[in-house]
Design a protein around this motif. Structure first.
Motif, PDB file in Angstrom:
ATOM      1  N   MET A   1       0.644  -1.301  -0.189  1.00 22.35           N
ATOM      2  CA  MET A   1       0.078  -0.095   0.102  1.00 22.35           C
ATOM      3  C   MET A   1       0.962   1.166   0.028  1.00 22.35           C
ATOM      4  SD  MET A   1      -3.322   0.326  -0.135  1.00 22.35           S
ATOM      5  CE  MET A   1      -4.198   1.823  -0.622  1.00 22.35           C
ATOM      6  N   GLU A   2       1.754   1.206   0.684  1.00 17.35           N
ATOM      7  CA  GLU A   2       2.948   2.458   0.860  1.00 17.35           C
ATOM      8  C   GLU A   2       3.182   2.845  -0.456  1.00 17.35           C
ATOM      9  OE1 GLU A   2       4.401   4.850   2.547  1.00 17.35           O
ATOM     10  OE2 GLU A   2       6.259   3.797   2.745  1.00 17.35           O
ATOM     11  N   LYS A   3       3.796   1.857  -1.339  1.00 16.11           N
ATOM     12  CA  LYS A   3       4.069   2.145  -2.935  1.00 16.11           C
ATOM     13  C   LYS A   3       3.140   2.913  -3.571  1.00 16.11           C
ATOM     14  CE  LYS A   3       7.815   0.450  -5.378  1.00 16.11           C
ATOM     15  NZ  LYS A   3       7.756   1.811  -6.078  1.00 16.11           N
ATOM     16  N   GLN A   4       1.915   2.414  -3.251  1.00 19.37           N
ATOM     17  CA  GLN A   4       0.713   3.131  -4.051  1.00 19.37           C
ATOM     18  C   GLN A   4       0.945   4.557  -4.302  1.00 19.37           C
ATOM     19  OE1 GLN A   4      -2.545   2.118  -5.135  1.00 19.37           O
ATOM     20  NE2 GLN A   4      -1.882  -0.154  -4.984  1.00 19.37           N
ATOM     21  N   THR A   5       1.359   5.376  -3.407  1.00 15.70           N
ATOM     22  CA  THR A   5       1.039   6.756  -3.387  1.00 15.70           C
ATOM     23  C   THR A   5       2.591   7.367  -3.928  1.00 15.70           C
ATOM     24  OG1 THR A   5       1.218   6.837  -1.390  1.00 15.70           O
ATOM     25  CG2 THR A   5      -0.935   7.134  -2.349  1.00 15.70           C
ATOM     26  N   ASP A   6       3.645   6.364  -4.232  1.00 12.49           N
ATOM     27  CA  ASP A   6       5.072   7.121  -4.364  1.00 12.49           C
ATOM     28  C   ASP A   6       4.958   8.189  -5.258  1.00 12.49           C
ATOM     29  OD1 ASP A   6       6.292   5.690  -2.606  1.00 12.49           O
ATOM     30  OD2 ASP A   6       7.324   4.467  -3.982  1.00 12.49           O
ATOM     31  N   ALA A   7       4.792   8.108  -6.552  1.00 11.57           N
ATOM     32  CA  ALA A   7       4.522   9.094  -7.525  1.00 11.57           C
ATOM     33  C   ALA A   7       3.870  10.379  -7.011  1.00 11.57           C
ATOM     34  CB  ALA A   7       3.891   8.765  -8.858  1.00 11.57           C
ATOM     35  N   PHE A   8       2.799  10.276  -6.418  1.00 13.62           N
ATOM     36  CA  PHE A   8       2.252  11.523  -6.065  1.00 13.62           C
ATOM     37  C   PHE A   8       2.866  12.151  -4.717  1.00 13.62           C
ATOM     38  CE2 PHE A   8      -1.121   9.459  -8.438  1.00 13.62           C
ATOM     39  CZ  PHE A   8      -1.763  10.637  -9.404  1.00 13.62           C
ATOM     40  N   GLN A   9       3.364  11.206  -3.929  1.00 12.06           N
ATOM     41  CA  GLN A   9       4.116  11.817  -2.800  1.00 12.06           C
ATOM     42  C   GLN A   9       5.260  12.544  -3.012  1.00 12.06           C
ATOM     43  OE1 GLN A   9       5.293   8.671  -0.167  1.00 12.06           O
ATOM     44  NE2 GLN A   9       3.087   8.699   1.101  1.00 12.06           N
ATOM     45  N   HIS A  10       6.069  11.905  -4.135  1.00  9.34           N
ATOM     46  CA  HIS A  10       7.162  12.572  -4.658  1.00  9.34           C
ATOM     47  C   HIS A  10       6.836  14.115  -5.188  1.00  9.34           C
ATOM     48  CE1 HIS A  10      11.366  12.876  -6.441  1.00  9.34           C
ATOM     49  NE2 HIS A  10      10.795  12.924  -7.303  1.00  9.34           N
ATOM     50  N   TYR A  11       5.765  13.953  -6.015  1.00  5.30           N
ATOM     51  CA  TYR A  11       5.344  15.204  -6.538  1.00  5.30           C
ATOM     52  C   TYR A  11       4.901  16.159  -5.460  1.00  5.30           C
ATOM     53  CZ  TYR A  11       1.460  17.267  -8.926  1.00  5.30           C
ATOM     54  OH  TYR A  11       0.460  18.544  -9.413  1.00  5.30           O
ATOM     55  N   LEU A 261      -6.502   5.944 -12.038  1.00 13.90           N
ATOM     56  CA  LEU A 261      -5.571   6.923 -11.619  1.00 13.90           C
ATOM     57  C   LEU A 261      -5.895   7.740 -10.730  1.00 13.90           C
ATOM     58  CD1 LEU A 261      -2.409   8.073 -13.088  1.00 13.90           C
ATOM     59  CD2 LEU A 261      -3.813   9.484 -14.410  1.00 13.90           C
ATOM     60  N   GLU A 262      -7.192   8.185 -10.906  1.00 11.50           N
ATOM     61  CA  GLU A 262      -7.783   9.102  -9.785  1.00 11.50           C
ATOM     62  C   GLU A 262      -7.598   8.449  -8.422  1.00 11.50           C
ATOM     63  OE1 GLU A 262     -11.105  11.604 -10.165  1.00 11.50           O
ATOM     64  OE2 GLU A 262      -9.982  12.875 -11.333  1.00 11.50           O
ATOM     65  N   GLU A 263      -7.779   7.206  -8.435  1.00 10.43           N
ATOM     66  CA  GLU A 263      -7.557   6.420  -7.258  1.00 10.43           C
ATOM     67  C   GLU A 263      -6.182   6.184  -6.778  1.00 10.43           C
ATOM     68  OE1 GLU A 263     -10.732   3.626  -7.920  1.00 10.43           O
ATOM     69  OE2 GLU A 263     -11.934   5.366  -7.562  1.00 10.43           O
ATOM     70  N   LYS A 264      -4.985   6.750  -7.633  1.00  8.49           N
ATOM     71  CA  LYS A 264      -3.784   6.712  -7.311  1.00  8.49           C
ATOM     72  C   LYS A 264      -3.159   5.379  -7.427  1.00  8.49           C
ATOM     73  CE  LYS A 264      -3.506  10.974  -4.927  1.00  8.49           C
ATOM     74  NZ  LYS A 264      -4.525  11.507  -4.194  1.00  8.49           N
ATOM     75  N   ASN A 265      -3.709   4.414  -8.493  1.00 12.03           N
ATOM     76  CA  ASN A 265      -3.008   3.173  -8.568  1.00 12.03           C
ATOM     77  C   ASN A 265      -1.570   3.439  -8.854  1.00 12.03           C
ATOM     78  OD1 ASN A 265      -1.907   1.412 -11.034  1.00 12.03           O
ATOM     79  ND2 ASN A 265      -3.635   0.261 -10.332  1.00 12.03           N
ATOM     80  N   ALA A 266      -0.761   2.605  -8.467  1.00 10.67           N
ATOM     81  CA  ALA A 266       0.849   3.218  -8.272  1.00 10.67           C
ATOM     82  C   ALA A 266       1.399   2.835  -9.486  1.00 10.67           C
ATOM     83  CB  ALA A 266       1.634   2.003  -7.349  1.00 10.67           C
ATOM     84  N   GLU A 267       0.997   1.727 -10.453  1.00  9.88           N
ATOM     85  CA  GLU A 267       1.652   1.652 -11.871  1.00  9.88           C
ATOM     86  C   GLU A 267       1.384   2.589 -12.702  1.00  9.88           C
ATOM     87  OE1 GLU A 267       0.082  -1.624 -14.124  1.00  9.88           O
ATOM     88  OE2 GLU A 267       1.080  -0.884 -15.819  1.00  9.88           O
TER      89      GLU A 267
END
Ligand code: ARG
Length: 611
Positions: A1-11, A261-267
């Motif tokens: 689950m952590e990984k899920q939001t990586d791209a968004f967290q980074h941004y 994507l709106e649900e923040k799917n990690a891939e």
């Protein structure tokens, strides 16, 4: 689950850092910035003096109504102002008002005015020319490069939303106009004392990313994307639309991807982030070529969570409703504006809801006095709906001015540019063409220098031509490209102004060091007229800012340059014998060069050292 939001967290972290930097900039400017008082400029001083002499006369208590300009050629005054509007407001005859004002002025006079007279609805002033001339040059010398700045809006914050291209697509001419106009306005607002936030609200969200992700996963070629990201992403998008015709089911797949994507799917988020990063890298090099910068590059994607939250809040407050048939969230017709959607039937956020969230974010984070949206005329309705809804919802605090700064289209041969007709000129091509044409000019003029120097000169001329062509025309109108006019050395172009500055510098070089004198002197009417024109610069800058109309500045700079060229043809500075007069002429010329250079810099146009 952590990984899920990586791209968004980074941004999110990137955005948070830029927000902190902007807050710090505002804070520092509030504490440390020094301002030039508008009231210290000779023309403004005179306007205030005149108003004090007139006030109360004929029961007229208005303020800020004297706007000094040049007396028309057939009248023998140095400056004049008109009273038509104000007489009309008070139901009086303009000629009678002008007459009565001029007799008041003749009683008061002061040290600058020699005589006032009325001519129809005009009040004409003959000045003590020597006094005015000396003050003019002294003022410009004292302020140097800061001549023209003012303190009218000192300490206020303005957010300017401009450029805002959509990722995974080339920047087109519409976004070019927004970039050019927005960047000029940002400079003009800064000049008026505002703390300016240059905000690039990039289009990095929307259902099209579902389609793009589908196309990328299906046909994407990594190597090609790495080589030419924007072109390749655009091709993928085009391919998707071609395939939809035979395979309508991929439309649903794309929609589904966007929802995930709106649900923040990690891939998917990582793919999207890659599109975003590649696009920003590409946009960055265009901005660098144009000399345009931003304080914030946030983008729509940052506001999806807030958008959903706000839509729910508005539903609870009955500011909008769920449509029973479709399930979408609707805002009904109000204040004469048609109804619009705040949420799609599949639950996705929309441009509008993201804009509402963004507006609230800007207010809460920066407490601005004004927010400008520099976006094409075709979005006028959208912004009227946005502002009217936000006002009804109580999101807009009193005293906040929100404004849509619209502009016309770019036409080629009188037609709108379009991708389908193949008439769409991409920005990079346009700049390239302009720089090529400028190289021809440089070659024709026989400018010498290393090839790097010549390239730099051609770059300044070529980019200047594009910027100036846009800014000199009234913003709201459609504009076109006419290379001959854009690169005309005789006038009406950036190159004419750049050339005037370079010419003045070469005169100054010939003169050697410009000394000082106790009193600035002039001899003929042309040099007086030139100094008078120079003194209009501060008011023109303020007017261009307040009217959001950079073309006022262009018109002014052309008039100033042409006044200089008349002076230059009549008077030989080098051969002037008398020391005071010669020095005054050199100082005047240097001041003109400084004003043109600064005026162009406010339009983001640079002046090469040689041409
Ligand atoms: N990206 C949008 C477009 O190309 C423009 C965004 C303008 N700014 C805004 N806050 N809506 O149409």
């Amino acid at each position: 689950m952590e990984k899920q939001t990586d791209a968004f967290q980074h941004y999110g972290r990137e955005v948070a850092a830029s927000i902190d930097a902007v807050k710090k900039k505002i804070h520092d400017e509030k504490k440390n910035r020094s301002y030039i008082p508008f009231g210290q400029y000779p023309i403004e001083k005179l306007e205030v003096e005149l108003e004090a002499m007139i006030k109360g006369k004929l029961g007229i208590e208005d303020s800020d109504f004297v706007e000094l300009g040049h007396a028309p050629a057939h009248i023998s005054g140095d400056l004049c102002f008109e009273v038509f509007d104000m007489a009309k407001r008070h139901g009086k005859n303009p000629a009678a008002v002008a007459l009565s004002f001029s007799s008041c002025i003749n009683e008061g006079k002061g040290n600058m005015i020699h005589e006032a007279s009325a001519f129809g609805g005009f009040v004409n002033l003959v000045l003590h020319k020597d006094t005015f001339y000396h003050q003019a040059l002294a003022c410009s010398e004292a302020l140097g490069d800061r001549f023209g700045e003012n303190d009218r809006h000192a300490g206020a914050v303005v957010v300017i939303d401009y450029s805002a291209p959509n990722i995974a697509k080339p920047i087109g001419v519409g976004h070019l106009r927004s970039t050019i106009i927005g960047a000029a306005l940002a400079n003009l607002y800064e000049n008026s004392g505002y703390s300016t936030i240059r905000d690039n609200h990039i289009g990095d969200w929307g259902t099209q990313f579902g389609a793009l992700i589908y196309a990328y996963k299906t046909w994407g070629d990594e190597a090609a994307i790495e080589r030419e990201p924007i072109r390749e992403l655009k091709n993928l998008y085009v391919r998707f639309h071609e395939e939809v015709a035979d395979h309508p089911e991929i439309q649903d797949k794309a929609r589904n991807y966007f929802l995930q994507l709106e649900e923040k799917n990690a891939e998917l988020a990582n793919i999207w982030k890659r599109f975003r990063d590649l696009s920003l890298r590409d946009f960055g090099s265009t901005y660098q070529r144009l000399g345009v910068t931003f304080d914030l590059t946030i983008g729509e994607s940052y506001f999806i969570d807030d958008a959903h939250r706000i839509v729910n809040e508005c539903l609870a407050r009955a500011l909008c409703r769920i449509d029973h048939e479709t399930g979408a969230v609707v805002v009904d017709e109000a204040e004469g504006l048609p109804s619009f959607l705040l949420r799609k039937k599949d639950g996705a956020s929309l441009y509008m809801s993201r804009d509402i969230a963004c507006l609230r974010f800007r207010i809460e984070t920066f407490n601005p006095a004004a927010i400008l949206y520099v976006v094409g005329n075709e979005q006028e309705l959208n912004f009227r709906q946005l502002f009217s809804f936000c006002r009804r919802a109580g999101f807009l605090p009193a005293g906040l001015a929100v404004e849509h700064i619209g502009f016309g289209m770019v036409l080629t041969d009188g037609k709108k540019m379009s991708t389908r007709r193949g008439t769409l000129i991409e920005l990079e091509d346009l700049l390239g063409q302009s720089i090529e044409k400028s190289k021809e000019i440089v070659a024709r003029k026989g400018t010498d220098g290393s090839s790097d120097e010549l390239d730099a000169i051609a770059h300044a001329i070529g980019v200047g031509a594009i910027l100036y062509n846009d800014l000199k025309q009234s913003r709201v109108k459609n504009i076109s490209f006419d290379w001959k006019r854009m690169l005309d050395l005789e006038g009406g172009s950036a190159v004419y102004l750049q050339y005037t500055v370079v010419r003045i510098h070469s005169i100054l070089r010939k003169l050697g060091e410009v000394g000082t004198v106790d009193t600035y002197r002039f001899e003929g009417q042309t040099e007086f007229a030139l100094a008078r024109k120079l003194m209009m610069f501060p008011s023109i800058l303020l007017k261009a800012q307040e009217a959001n109309a950079p073309h006022h500045l262009c018109t002014y700079l052309e008039e100033l340059a042409s006044a200089f060229n008349t002076f230059y043809n009549e008077v030989s500075i080098v051969q002037t014998e008398q020391h005071e007069l010669k020095t005054s002429r050199a100082v005047l010329s240097r001041a003109v060069a400084r004003v043109i250079r600064r005026g162009l810099a406010l339009l983001n146009i640079t002046v090469p050292n040689r041409m």
